[in-house]
Structure formats: C-alpha cells, structure tokens
Design a protein around this motif. Structure first.
Motif, PDB file in Angstrom:
ATOM      1  N   UNK C   1     -60.755  56.804  -9.069  1.00 32.69           N
ATOM      2  CA  UNK C   1     -61.783  56.082  -9.807  1.00 32.69           C
ATOM      3  C   UNK C   1     -61.262  54.699 -10.173  1.00 32.69           C
ATOM      4  N   UNK C   2     -62.064  53.709  -9.890  1.00 37.43           N
ATOM      5  CA  UNK C   2     -61.627  52.352 -10.191  1.00 37.43           C
ATOM      6  C   UNK C   2     -62.271  51.853 -11.475  1.00 37.43           C
ATOM      7  N   UNK C   3     -61.448  51.613 -12.460  1.00 35.86           N
ATOM      8  CA  UNK C   3     -61.960  51.326 -13.783  1.00 35.86           C
ATOM      9  C   UNK C   3     -61.660  49.894 -14.195  1.00 35.86           C
ATOM     10  N   UNK C   4     -60.851  49.215 -13.399  1.00 37.16           N
ATOM     11  CA  UNK C   4     -60.475  47.859 -13.785  1.00 37.16           C
ATOM     12  C   UNK C   4     -61.700  46.959 -13.754  1.00 37.16           C
ATOM     13  N   UNK C   5     -61.928  46.195 -14.814  1.00 44.39           N
ATOM     14  CA  UNK C   5     -63.026  45.229 -14.755  1.00 44.39           C
ATOM     15  C   UNK C   5     -62.785  44.311 -13.559  1.00 44.39           C
ATOM     16  N   UNK C   6     -63.877  44.008 -12.850  1.00 46.26           N
ATOM     17  CA  UNK C   6     -63.685  43.289 -11.600  1.00 46.26           C
ATOM     18  C   UNK C   6     -63.681  41.791 -11.828  1.00 46.26           C
ATOM     19  N   UNK C   7     -62.509  41.270 -12.036  1.00 43.19           N
ATOM     20  CA  UNK C   7     -62.359  39.843 -12.278  1.00 43.19           C
ATOM     21  C   UNK C   7     -62.334  39.132 -10.931  1.00 43.19           C
ATOM     22  N   UNK C   8     -63.493  39.221 -10.238  1.00 45.70           N
ATOM     23  CA  UNK C   8     -63.526  38.761  -8.851  1.00 45.70           C
ATOM     24  C   UNK C   8     -63.714  37.251  -8.725  1.00 45.70           C
ATOM     25  N   UNK C   9     -64.211  36.664  -9.808  1.00 49.24           N
ATOM     26  CA  UNK C   9     -64.465  35.233  -9.741  1.00 49.24           C
ATOM     27  C   UNK C   9     -63.212  34.409  -9.960  1.00 49.24           C
ATOM     28  N   UNK C  10     -62.087  35.106 -10.101  1.00 42.56           N
ATOM     29  CA  UNK C  10     -60.805  34.455 -10.359  1.00 42.56           C
ATOM     30  C   UNK C  10     -60.659  33.173  -9.542  1.00 42.56           C
ATOM     31  N   UNK C  11     -60.387  32.082 -10.221  1.00 42.39           N
ATOM     32  CA  UNK C  11     -60.145  30.836  -9.497  1.00 42.39           C
ATOM     33  C   UNK C  11     -61.406  30.025  -9.213  1.00 42.39           C
ATOM     34  N   UNK C 172     -56.216  55.265 -20.349  1.00 45.86           N
ATOM     35  CA  UNK C 172     -57.124  56.382 -20.612  1.00 45.86           C
ATOM     36  C   UNK C 172     -57.835  56.823 -19.338  1.00 45.86           C
ATOM     37  N   UNK C 173     -58.092  55.881 -18.434  1.00 49.22           N
ATOM     38  CA  UNK C 173     -58.701  56.272 -17.160  1.00 49.22           C
ATOM     39  C   UNK C 173     -57.741  57.167 -16.382  1.00 49.22           C
ATOM     40  N   UNK C 174     -56.446  56.834 -16.427  1.00 52.76           N
ATOM     41  CA  UNK C 174     -55.461  57.674 -15.737  1.00 52.76           C
ATOM     42  C   UNK C 174     -55.385  59.053 -16.393  1.00 52.76           C
ATOM     43  N   UNK C 175     -55.423  59.077 -17.725  1.00 46.58           N
ATOM     44  CA  UNK C 175     -55.400  60.368 -18.419  1.00 46.58           C
ATOM     45  C   UNK C 175     -56.623  61.195 -18.065  1.00 46.58           C
ATOM     46  N   UNK C 176     -57.752  60.521 -17.969  1.00 45.69           N
ATOM     47  CA  UNK C 176     -58.992  61.205 -17.609  1.00 45.69           C
ATOM     48  C   UNK C 176     -58.848  61.822 -16.207  1.00 45.69           C
ATOM     49  N   UNK C 177     -58.290  61.039 -15.290  1.00 46.46           N
ATOM     50  CA  UNK C 177     -58.086  61.553 -13.931  1.00 46.46           C
ATOM     51  C   UNK C 177     -57.153  62.764 -13.947  1.00 46.46           C
ATOM     52  N   UNK C 178     -56.116  62.695 -14.768  1.00 46.70           N
ATOM     53  CA  UNK C 178     -55.201  63.833 -14.866  1.00 46.70           C
ATOM     54  C   UNK C 178     -55.936  65.070 -15.347  1.00 46.70           C
ATOM     55  N   UNK C 179     -56.800  64.888 -16.328  1.00 48.76           N
ATOM     56  CA  UNK C 179     -57.555  66.034 -16.834  1.00 48.76           C
ATOM     57  C   UNK C 179     -58.480  66.597 -15.752  1.00 48.76           C
ATOM     58  N   UNK C 180     -59.137  65.714 -15.037  1.00 50.71           N
ATOM     59  CA  UNK C 180     -60.006  66.176 -13.951  1.00 50.71           C
ATOM     60  C   UNK C 180     -59.188  67.004 -12.954  1.00 50.71           C
TER      61      UNK C 180
END
Ligand SMILES: Nc1ncnc2c1ncn2[C@@H]1O[C@H](COP(=O)(O)OP(=O)(O)OP(=O)(O)O)[C@@H](O)[C@H]1O
Ligand SMILES: Nc1ncnc2c1ncn2[C@@H]1O[C@H](COP(=O)(O)OP(=O)(O)OP(=O)(O)O)[C@@H](O)[C@H]1O
Ligand SMILES: [Mg+2]
Ligand SMILES: [Mg+2]
Lengths: 188, 572, 286
Positions: C1-11, C172-180
């Motif tokens: 699961x990808x939870x990182x906010x997508x800072x795609x406009x970088x630059x 917390x996203x990683x912890x959530x994945x561990x629980x899943x």
C-alpha cells in the motif's frame, strides 16, 4: 512526602499528549481512508474507518476529535491526490463529529462515568449524536454549489450519515472495550 | 552556555515512587550520585524500575507522571520538583528505550532541530549545531533523508544526536542496545565514551552488561524489584551478579559458576518432536534463487537456502538485510519477482497464505500487532474458526496450547483481555496463537527482542520443549542465543545468504562474521578455545562447568568477597 | 500500500512558490468563484484555474481517477438537483421567468432553460474549484505544511501537530500492513470477502483494532520525548524559514485583485446573475 496529581479534567487543555493523540488519530484515519477500497456503485464510499473520528473524540476529548476528523480527512484527500483543501467543508464536518463526540462528558456524564459497559454504550450514543449533528455542516455545499437543500439531504447527508452511523455504532464500542483495559495500565 | 557547576550533577537520595494507579512503589529507597565525566551503568531485570529511576532523574516524575514520591532528586543542587521541565532539558538529555517512538521529525533535520526549536534557539544557531552534532555522532550521511527510511541502527544514532542538540551535561540512555546489530552498538558505545571523556556525565540502563563493559563504567547500580541490590565498582558487581539475570562475559560466568551459583537445568538444544536425521530428506522450505521487491526496490537478490524438516535454523544478519522479507515470501505475504519457493518439495506459486498456515506457525516480532479480541480464548480460536476447524475440538485445543506455552498457570488466563497483558505474556500468547493452527514448523522473528536475558532464555527453552514440533527457524540479533540453540546458522547480508553451516563452521571465519556486522562474543571465543570434541556450540553455563572440571585452578573463592568495593544490600 | 503523499510537482514552478501561496490562493479563489453565476465569467475563471493547475506539472495519468470522480460525483449531484428537486425557477431571476423545455416523466419536475443553465453553471463552478484545489496535493512538500499554517496564524502546537501527522504516516502505514499480514497468517484475508456493508464493517475489526490500540499505547514514549525536549513550554523557532519572493507576491496580488474585481462586479449585479443560454431560450420557444 509529595503527592503529585496532574489536572486531567480540563477538556480543552492542550498538552503534548493532546498533540500526539491528535496526530496519531489523523494519520490513522487518513491511512485507513486510503486503504479501504470504495464499494463501486455508490458515490459516497463506505468507510468503516470513519469510526476512528468519534472514537478519538470520545476517548481523548474534543480537541483530539476535531483534529482527527479535520486533518485525517484532509490527509486522506491529500494522499489520494484530491488536495487537502479541495473539500475543506467536508474535512470540517468530520472535525465537528470528533468534537461533539469529545464533549460527551458534558451531555452523557451518566454513561461516561459508569462501568466499562456503560462507557462503551456511551461511545456509541455520543458517536451517533455527533454524526447526525456534525455532518449538518455539509449543507454548506448548498451555498458553495448553489444546490437545493433537498438535493444535499438526499444525495449527500443521508447516505453519509447512514453509512457512518452503522460504522460508528458497531466499531466505537469495540474500540472502547479494547482500549480501556490497556489504558488502565499506561497513563501517568 | 553556563559554566558547569562544581560537584555532582544529579543527587538522588532515598527515592521511593509509586505510580498513581499502582498499589506498590516501582522503586524504593534508591540513592545515586552522578558527577561530570562519570559513567554509571544501571542494570536489572525487566520491570525492576530502571525506567522509573530515569524518569525521576529527568523530571518526568513529578512533572508529567503523578504518584507518590518520597526522598529527593536534586539537579545542580536544586530539587527537580522546583525546576521546570524546560530548565531541566538544558542540563539533562534523555534517550528513551525505543528510538522509533522518540523520533518526532519526518526528516532527519527536523528531528535534530526539534529540541532547540522548542527552546526558541535562533535559526542560524540551530543550523550550526546540526552540522556540529552530525559530525560528532557520525551521521552526516543521513542529513536530508526521511526518518521513516532509516534502519533501526541509524534511528538509534539519530535519537542520540537529537538529544545532543541541546548540549546536555548529563546524558541518560535507556537500553540503547536492544535493537541494534552489534557493529552499530559498538559505534554508539564509543560515542558515549567520548562524551564522558569530554566531561559529560552518562547514566546508561542496559542489561547487556557484557557489551557495556567496553564503556568502562565507573559504577554500577543493580536494581531488583525496585530496590538497590548492588551499588559500587564494576569488579564488585561482576563478582556478585547473577549470570542468569544479566548477560555477563564468559570469564565472569566461569567464576560465578565456580562460586556455586544456583544450578540451572541445561538448555535443551534439540526439539522435543525432532527425531531422525537432518540428512537428505526433502527440505521443509527451500528458496531457489528468490528475488523479491518492496515498493519497486529489490530487497532479496537471489536467495538460495534450504531448511530441513527436522532441524533448528537461526538466521543472522544486519538490520535491513532482508531476513524478515525472506520469510514473508515463504508465507506468500509477498510475491517473489524471480526464482521459486518450495514447501515440502512443491512450489508455493499456486498456493495461498491460508494453505500454508498449517505447515508454518509464524510469530511476528511484535506480538500485540495481531491482538483484538476481548478474551484470550476468542483470540486463540480466531484462526481455527476462520479456517473452519471442528468446533468440538476447541476446548481441548485451548487447554493444550495454553499448557504448551506455560500460560495455563496464570490465574483467569482464559478470560483476560489480550491487549492488556504484559509484553512477555503477549509474546507467549502469540506463540500459542500460532500453535493453535497445529503447525509442524515454527518460524520466530526476533524471539528475544524486548526481553531481558533471563526472559529470552526462558522463552527459547519453552519453545524448544514444545511437544510435537518438528522444526524451528528463527531470526535474531542475539548471537549467543542463535549459536546455542541452532543446529545450523544462515548468515544473511544485502539480500543474500553468504554462509550456511553448523555454528562452529560459520563462526570459524571471523572476518566474514564481522562483515555481517556481528560481534564476536566472549562465549564464542571460549567455545573456540575450550570447545567440545563433538563440535557443538555450548551455552555459557555448560561450557563453564566443563572448563572448571578440566581446570580446577579456576575454582576461586566465593565472589562475594570481591564485592568489598561496593554495597551489597542483601545476600544474593 | 502506498501511503506517501504524492509530492509529484516537485521542482515545478508552483512547487517553488512559498507554500502559503498555494493555501491562500485556494481560499481567495473559492471566495471569488462563490460570487459568480455568469457562466461566461465562470469559464474565464476556469481558464485561469487551468493555467494555474498546469504550472504544477501534474501528470494526467496520476490524477485521472480523481477527475473521473469529480465528473461522476458532481454530475450526479447536479442531475439529481435538476431532475428531482428543481421547481424550474431559479432564485434571483424575475418570477415567471421559467421557460419550460420539458417535464421529467414520472416525477413531473419541470426542466426550464433557466434550471438547465443553472445546472451547467453549477457543474463548471465545481470543476473550477477542484482545479485550483488539486495542486495542493502535488506542489506542497509534506514537511512544509506545519510551518505554512503556523505562519498563517494556526496556533503553534497544532501547526506542529500537522508535522507530526506526516511523521506518523509511514510508520503507522507499515504497522497497519504488519497487522494485515499477521491476520492473514491466521486465515483472515481482509481485502478479500463480501461487499455487504455490514459484514464489511464487522470484518474490519481484526485489522482496525490492533492498529489503533497499538498506536495509542505506543504513544507514551513519543509524549515523553516531546515533554523532555520542552515541547509547548514557550515560543518555538522554526528551522524552516518561509519568505515570499517577488513572484509569490505577484501571484497573491493577482488573485486578490481578481477577488476584489469580482466582488465589485457582483455588487453592481454584473457577474452574480445566472446567464441563461440564449439557444436554450430559443429551444424553449421564447
Ligand atoms: N505509568 C505507569 N503506571 C503504573 N505503573 C507503572 C508505570 N510505568 C511503569 N510501571 C510499573 O513500575 C514497575 C517498574 O517499571 P519500569 O518501566 O521502571 O521497569 P524497567 O526496569 O524499565 O523495565 P524494562 O526493562 O522492561 O524496561 C513495573 O512494575 C511497571 O509495571
Ligand atoms: N514498504 C517498504 N518499502 C520499501 N522498502 C522497504 C519496505 N519495508 C522494508 N523495506 C526495506 O527492506 C529492507 C529489508 O527489510 P527486512 O525487514 O527484511 O530486514 P531484516 O533483515 O528483517 O532487518 P531487521 O533485522 O532490522 O528486522 C530494509 O532495507 C528496509 O528498509
Ligand atoms: Mg524500561
Ligand atoms: Mg526483521
């Protein structure tokens, strides 16, 4: 001998604890919003994770509840590319749900001071009240979009509160039951 | 900066503290003085009050924790209850037990800046300190990275650096070595030593006493059940310490055994359900050139490994080398990108996780991350219910697994709320949950993490004694634990297996051993020196007895006389 | 699961702006659009919004699901409004001005040239607001939110709370994945399973409860760590420094001017009235 006791009754006090719980609530709500695949065919996605908002409010107070709802919803939008501010009024509506659930000691003191079972039921009741009242804020869409109030009521408000009421009534007591025994062992 | 006050930085006198919700004090009548340049080691088993003492020193007690406090704690001659936390923060820096939780910044710089920002230190000054501290702690390479992407060791160093940003004169460190691979641990200890040499005072809490000796602590405070059991010089401490409770250097163990420390049943090194040979049987689990990736980042670069159906295998390797990832592919929690995983000779490519759970019982590092039920019984039966097992057998099943994990003796265990149990109990419950699916093989990820030496040893003893278990594979950072319990060792590095053999074979190549960031322990040296003819790696106690039997001159007088330099409050 | 906010406009040009600019622009622009009901002006605002949006350099591919959602969601809202609840009259227009096009079968709702024009305008307005809002997701670095809101007047502790939220996201996203994962090895697959609403809620307990309780229980150390470093005991100095440059000022000035102009025109009754499309009036036979 000194016996130190800290003031822990003030609903509006902002300590490190308030901020950390707020941030955890918001992050978890955001994560679970994104992780839950919406059911196709309904405009408003079904989101069991919503129960976190009244739970964090009920368990940790109105400020934590408000932050969890507002920032959590905004973060969920931010992660999904929607932009944290695009649906700012919906984020606030979520925040109000947390806030109202957090005020439960003011209107549900009989339950919030009772046994574990009472507190669990109190959580469901406070959560339900909070959902019904808090989401009234989405009627701002009537102004923002120039829609009929009846349209907002049937297409937005009603579907959302029905879904969220069910989630709240089932999950908040479960969370209270799981959390309270743990809380008894931590804490200062 | 203020001129360091002459005299001790901290004076604790007759401190007793009871937490608000507790019925018994967590520490009783503890006294301790720390002066500039001194290193004090605080040791003792889990729950003995080490963290409580630290909280009293840094002011969290009484400022953040309420309860009943008697005695005094003075910092620079002033009572902590009269000082504000903000003022204390200038003098005392505290590194908490779990670095992952104490880091509050998303980026390395923001973590470093956090303390000074709160104190209102000007921006330019903060930048200056970041450069200075990064160099001091040797973490320049980490600047600009996200804290979530750091390895466990890097995180620990960052946590320490974040505290150094406030330039404390007393550094308090709570169990810094617990999650570190030995190489990083050595680096951290060297940093602490340097700080002390430059005039800071250090209080370090750690039960891995052997490693801490490199730090040359000036004094040792040994706590048990909240009371001081020993206070004084290291030599005296070594002479009286109980090798079962804290991990001591091998020579000390020999002396202690010679002095007649209580007899301990020898550690069984063979599983109860393990008969027959390891030989050429089809492996239970086999990896053939397995590659796997996380978020498009390759973690496993071609793993080849065989795990026999009747053996105990330990996997060792640095933080982040892919040990956990390998076992996740075996459970189909993660798909392989190349190669094949075979279970009992058949590929698992077309199997689901649920098809594998009756072969492998997998126990995660952190036990509480799967608990959600209201009672232990519901928790135990969740798996069997999901898999549609026969309800009629459930009563016996619960009895059986509780007994096999020694949980049955706890009063009212069946109805307890699992999330509210202690860490050690949760650890055993996690084991019971795995056993409830009746696996033939157990996979344990870091069974010793978060537990003291005695508890970890006891836990492994219990696991090896479980009836009906055919094989056991475990991942650990505890070198001695791995070597004493395993038939075979797999060394892992950078997503590959780089060595595979019996403990004695694998440790023979010390260069390779160190290259995996592993530490050469005194027990390893002793095994190499006095090792048995049958080529088995012996645990400290057994080996010590053998050494004494071979060389009666090692039998010295009772260690207690050597304790003269320190204060021994009660006979051990 | 990808939870990182997508800072795609970088630059991109927009990402190089002071983050406060992006936040303020959303607020200024929403107030601007709110006052406009003349579709010709709304289209002009949409054009401005699109130019602004393009400067964030967002790839279409990454955000098309959101656009699809805008079209479906607001489309549905507008349609229901038009065909179910409208009475054919539009507030603010002279009464008796409804030019009937047709009546919805069964419901009997009158659809007029005015109500249809309104629906089209509502749709475009929403589109315009979304276009201005989306770049916030791609052109503000996650670590800038706290300080940006601080400088916009949010109390210090809460501004830091925003930073802390971003700090907790990945762990917390990683912890959530561990629980899943941990529940999967007990035979429980969370993501598979029935689509029924009730069962969905109930099935979420095995993953939600451990994640939540562990996160809260694990907070004690974080709280201590903050108290020990004097959090909240005085004014903070923020390491990250924000300063408007010339372009930032120009952007803010531009959007403020737009708001002022639209407000004046609104008072004069020029932009605030619904524009009824002439061809619809023709169709209605007026
Ligand atoms: N906040 C608290 N409220 C009530 N009791 C507590 C609290 N914190 C700790 N205790 C209890 O005080 C005792 C000492 O705990 P402490 O954390 O100081 O032990 P420790 O030596 O640091 O253990 P470990 O090695 O596991 O970290 C324990 O019995 C613990 O359960
Ligand atoms: N979700 C993820 N995305 C990208 N990389 C990840 C992710 N999770 C873990 N990693 C990386 O994968 C690598 C292997 O991790 P793994 O957990 O298998 O290591 P390990 O050997 O078990 O380490 P440890 O001893 O610290 O438990 C690490 O470098 C880690 O940073
Ligand atoms: Mg401790
Ligand atoms: Mg691991």
């Amino acid at each position: 001998m000194t016996t130190a006791t800290l003031n822990r009754d003030n609903l509006w006090e902002v300590t490190s604890r308030t901020i950390v719980y707020s941030a955890i609530g918001a992050a978890l709500y955001g994560i679970l919003l994104v992780a839950q695949i919406p059911i196709p065919g309904s405009t408003v996605s079904v989101r069991p994770a919503f129960a976190l908002v009244p739970f964090f409010g009920y368990a940790f107070g109105p400020i934590v509840g408000f932050f969890t709802g507002t920032v959590g919803n905004a973060i969920g939008d931010q992660i999904s590319g929607w932009g944290a501010l695009t649906s700012w009024n919906w984020s606030l509506a979520n925040g109000f749900v947390g806030l109202i659930a957090g005020l439960a000691p003011l209107y549900l003191s009989r339950w919030t001071n009772g046994s574990l079972r009472d507190r669990a039921i109190g959580g469901a009741v406070a959560g339900a009240i909070a959902v019904v009242i808090g989401f009234l804020f989405v009627f701002t869409d009537a102004i923002l979009q120039g829609m009929d109030v009846a349209t907002i009521f049937t297409t937005l408000y009603l579907p959302v509160i029905i879904g969220d009421l069910i989630g709240t009534i089932i999950l908040v007591p479960i969370l209270v039951y799981a959390w309270e025994p743990v809380k008894a062992q931590l804490g200062r | 900066m203020t001129e360091p006050a002459p005299g001790p930085i901290v004076e604790v006198e007759g401190l007793t503290f009871r937490y608000r919700r507790a019925t018994e004090p967590a520490i009783r009548d503890v006294s301790l003085t720390v002066s500039p340049g001194e290193i004090v080691l605080v040791a003792g088993p889990s729950g003995c009050g080490k963290s409580t003492l630290i909280r009293a020193i840094n002011g969290l007690i009484p400022h953040a924790y309420s309860g009943e406090l008697t005695g005094t704690v003075k910092v620079d001659g002033q009572s902590t209850s009269e000082l504000k936390l903000r003022d204390l923060a200038r003098t005392i820096g505290t590194v908490l037990q779990d670095p992952a939780k104490q880091i509050v910044g998303a980026m390395v710089e923001s973590e470093l800046a956090f303390g000074p920002e709160n104190m209102g230190v000007p921006r330019e000054e903060i930048r200056h300190r970041i450069r200075e501290v990064a160099e001091q702690a040797g973490i320049q390479k980490l600047l600009g990275r996200e804290t979530s992407a750091l390895s466990g060791g890097e995180r620990q160093l960052l946590a320490v650096a974040g505290i150094l940003m406030l330039r404390p004169r007393l550094l308090v460190v709570d169990e810094p070595l617990a999650n570190l691979d030995p190489a990083t641990a050595e680096r951290l200890l060297a940093l602490l030593r340097t700080l002390a040499d430059e005039g800071s005072a250090i209080v370090i809490v750690e039960h891995r006493v052997e490693e801490c000796l490199d730090l040359r602590p000036d004094r040792v405070l040994y706590l048990e059940a909240g009371s001081t059991r020993y206070m004084g010089h290291v030599e005296g401490f070594l002479a009286v310490a109980d090798p079962e409770s804290v991990k001591l250097p091998f020579d000390v163990v020999v002396d202690r055994v010679a002095a007649g420390s209580p007899d301990e049943e020898p550690v069984p090194t063979t599983l109860a359900g393990q008969q027959g040979t390891t030989g050429d049987a089809t492996p239970r689990l086999e990896f053939r050139g397995v590659t796997a990736a996380l978020s498009e980042h390759e973690i496993l670069h071609g793993v080849d490994a065989r795990f026999g159906p009747r053996e105990t295998v330990a996997v060792l390797g640095p933080n982040g080398s892919g040990k956990t990832t390998m076992f996740r592919t075996a459970m189909r929690l993660l798909n392989v990108t190349g190669g094949a995983v075979l279970v009992d000779g058949a590929s698992i490519a077309d199997k689901r996780t649920t098809d594998l759970v009756e072969t492998f019982g997998y126990v995660f590092q952190s036990p509480s991350q799967m608990l959600f039920n209201r009672t232990v019984v519901d928790e135990l039966l969740f798996g069997p219910r999901m898999l549609g097992h026969d309800e009629a057998t459930f009563d016996d099943l619960v009895d059986d697994v509780l007994r096999r994990t020694s949980l049955a003796d706890l009063e009212g265990i069946r109805e307890r709320p699992p999330l509210a149990m202690s860490f050690g109990q949760q650890k055993r419950l996690a084991l019971a949950i795995a056993l409830a699916l009746r696996p033939t093989t157990l996979i344990l990820d870091e069974p010793s993490a978060g537990q003291d030496h005695r508890t970890a040893q006891a836990f492994m003893r219990e696991v090896t004694a479980i009836p009906g278990l055919e094989s056991l594979y475990f991942v650990t950072h505890d070198v001695d634990l791995a070597l004493t319990h395993a038939d075979r060792i797999l060394l892992f590095r950078d997503g590959r297996v780089i060595a595979d053999g019996t403990p004695m074979e694998v440790i023979a190549d010390t260069a390779r051993w160190r290259a995996c960031d592993l530490r050469v322990t005194s027990l390893m040296e002793a095994n190499a020196r006095y090792g048995s003819a049958e080529g088995k790696f012996l645990d400290a106690d057994t080996l010590a007895r053998r050494v004494i039997a071979q060389d009666p001159t090692r039998r010295r007088g009772s260690g207690r006389e050597a304790a003269a330099g320190g204060l021994l409050t009660e006979p051990w | 699961m990808n939870i990182a906010p997508r800072y795609l406009g970088r630059g991109s040009w927009l990402a190089r702006r002071d983050p406060r600019v992006l936040i303020l622009v959303v607020a200024l622009f929403i107030f601007t659009v709110l006052q406009v009901w003349d579709e010709r002006v709304v289209l002009l605002l949409l054009a401005i919004a699109v130019v602004y949006y393009r400067s964030a350099g967002i790839e279409w591919r990454t955000i098309r699901r959101n656009w699809a959602f805008v079209f479906v969601f607001i489309g549905l809202l507008v349609t229901v409004n038009l065909f179910v609840f409208s009475d054919g009259f539009v507030e603010g227009l002279p009464p008796g001005d409804g030019h009937l096009l047709f009546t919805v079968p069964l419901l009997g709702t009158p659809v007029t040239a005015e109500s249809l024009s309104l629906a089209v305008t509502q749709f475009t307005r929403y589109l315009t607001m979304a276009t201005i809002g989306f770049p916030v997701a791609f052109a503000i670095a996650p670590s800038d939110f706290g300080v940006a809101f601080r400088r916009l007047g949010v109390p210090e502790k809460f501004a830091f709370g925003l930073d802390l939220t971003f700090r907790f996201l990945p762990s917390l996203a990683a912890d959530f994945q561990t629980t899943v994962d941990a529940q999967r090895i007990r035979g429980f697959d969370w993501s598979a399973g029935s689509a029924g609403f009730l069962s969905r809620v109930r099935r979420s307990t095995p993953v939600v409860v451990p994640t939540v309780v562990n996160a809260i229980a694990g907070a004690e150390d974080t709280i201590d760590a903050m108290d020990l470093r004097a959090f909240g005991t005085g004014r903070r100095s923020w390491l990250r420094e924000l300063r408007y440059d010339m372009q930032d000022r120009l952007v803010l000035l531009g959007f403020t001017a737009l708001l002022v102009v639209v407000t004046i025109l609104g008072f004069l009754g020029i932009t605030s009235n619904l524009y009824v499309f002439p061809f619809l009036l023709t169709l209605a036979g007026a």
